[in-house]
Motif scaffolding. Structure first.
Motif, mmCIF file in Angstrom:
data_model
loop_
_atom_site.group_PDB
_atom_site.id
_atom_site.type_symbol
_atom_site.label_atom_id
_atom_site.label_comp_id
_atom_site.label_asym_id
_atom_site.label_seq_id
_atom_site.Cartn_x
_atom_site.Cartn_y
_atom_site.Cartn_z
ATOM 1 N N THR A 137 0.830 -1.200 0.000
ATOM 2 C CA THR A 137 0.000 0.000 0.000
ATOM 3 C C THR A 137 0.865 1.251 0.000
ATOM 4 O O THR A 137 0.599 2.200 -0.745
ATOM 5 C CB THR A 137 -0.929 0.002 1.236
ATOM 6 O OG1 THR A 137 -1.711 -1.189 1.224
ATOM 7 C CG2 THR A 137 -1.835 1.208 1.242
ATOM 8 N N ASP A 138 1.909 1.248 0.821
ATOM 9 C CA ASP A 138 2.824 2.402 0.871
ATOM 10 C C ASP A 138 3.494 2.632 -0.477
ATOM 11 O O ASP A 138 3.595 3.769 -0.947
ATOM 12 C CB ASP A 138 3.890 2.200 1.951
ATOM 13 C CG ASP A 138 3.304 2.211 3.353
ATOM 14 O OD1 ASP A 138 2.154 2.670 3.516
ATOM 15 O OD2 ASP A 138 4.001 1.764 4.285
ATOM 16 N N VAL A 139 3.969 1.565 -1.112
ATOM 17 C CA VAL A 139 4.624 1.686 -2.416
ATOM 18 C C VAL A 139 3.655 2.229 -3.456
ATOM 19 O O VAL A 139 4.004 3.104 -4.257
ATOM 20 C CB VAL A 139 5.217 0.325 -2.855
ATOM 21 C CG1 VAL A 139 5.656 0.362 -4.313
ATOM 22 C CG2 VAL A 139 6.384 -0.064 -1.951
ATOM 23 N N ALA A 140 2.412 1.730 -3.426
ATOM 24 C CA ALA A 140 1.410 2.213 -4.382
ATOM 25 C C ALA A 140 1.135 3.697 -4.171
ATOM 26 O O ALA A 140 1.016 4.460 -5.151
ATOM 27 C CB ALA A 140 0.125 1.406 -4.236
ATOM 28 N N GLU A 141 1.054 4.148 -2.923
ATOM 29 C CA GLU A 141 0.811 5.564 -2.653
ATOM 30 C C GLU A 141 1.983 6.426 -3.090
ATOM 31 O O GLU A 141 1.800 7.516 -3.640
ATOM 32 C CB GLU A 141 0.533 5.774 -1.158
ATOM 33 C CG GLU A 141 -0.821 5.261 -0.725
ATOM 34 C CD GLU A 141 -1.086 5.468 0.745
ATOM 35 O OE1 GLU A 141 -0.397 6.304 1.372
ATOM 36 O OE2 GLU A 141 -2.001 4.818 1.285
#
Length: 148
Positions: A137-141
């Motif tokens: 999720t962090d990488v996608a954001e």
């Protein structure tokens, strides 16, 4: 013979100008900060190493005590099983008493093995799924923020 007292070095650079004085060059200031930061990091690492060593020593003593407790508990189980055989031998032949106690111990071991297998199966896979999902999720954001 007269001796002159040594000049104080605290707060002074190699050039003789006090640290932070207007006569000190930017290079000298950066060098001083770098040296101080290096010393601080080394001191913190030594402190952390000493703290970890002390905790590891305490943990080692604790693990040793747990090991001793486990060995003594194993011997106690053996003594209790022998006592059970001897108690049954009062009303049954000795071989039959030992056979009954042995079968009961094997049944308990089988139940414990089944419970253990179930718990291991529930724990599989040994991947931290929530942490992996959070990182994804962090990488996608971050990717989404960069593309904007």
């Amino acid at each position: 013979m007269t001796t002159t007292p040594p000049e104080p070095t605290t707060g002074a650079t190699a050039l003789g100008a006090p640290a932070g004085s207007p006569n000190q060059s930017l290079g000298d200031l950066v060098s001083s900060v770098s040296a101080d930061l290096t010393r601080l990091v080394r001191d913190e690492m030594r402190l952390a190493q000493a703290e970890v060593a002390a905790k590891a020593k305490k943990a080692g003593v604790g693990v040793g005590a747990f090991g001793a407790a486990g060995v003594l508990a194993l011997y106690a189980v053996g003594v209790l099983l022998a006592a059970a055989v001897l108690a049954l031998a009062l009303v049954l032949p000795g071989w039959l008493a030992a056979l009954i106690v042995g079968v009961v111990v094997l049944l308990v071991a089988g139940v414990a093995a089944l419970v253990g297998k179930k718990k291991v199966t529930e724990a599989a896979p040994p991947v931290p799924t929530r942490a992996v999902a959070s990182v994804k999720t962090d990488v996608a954001e971050i990717k989404e923020t960069i593309q904007r």
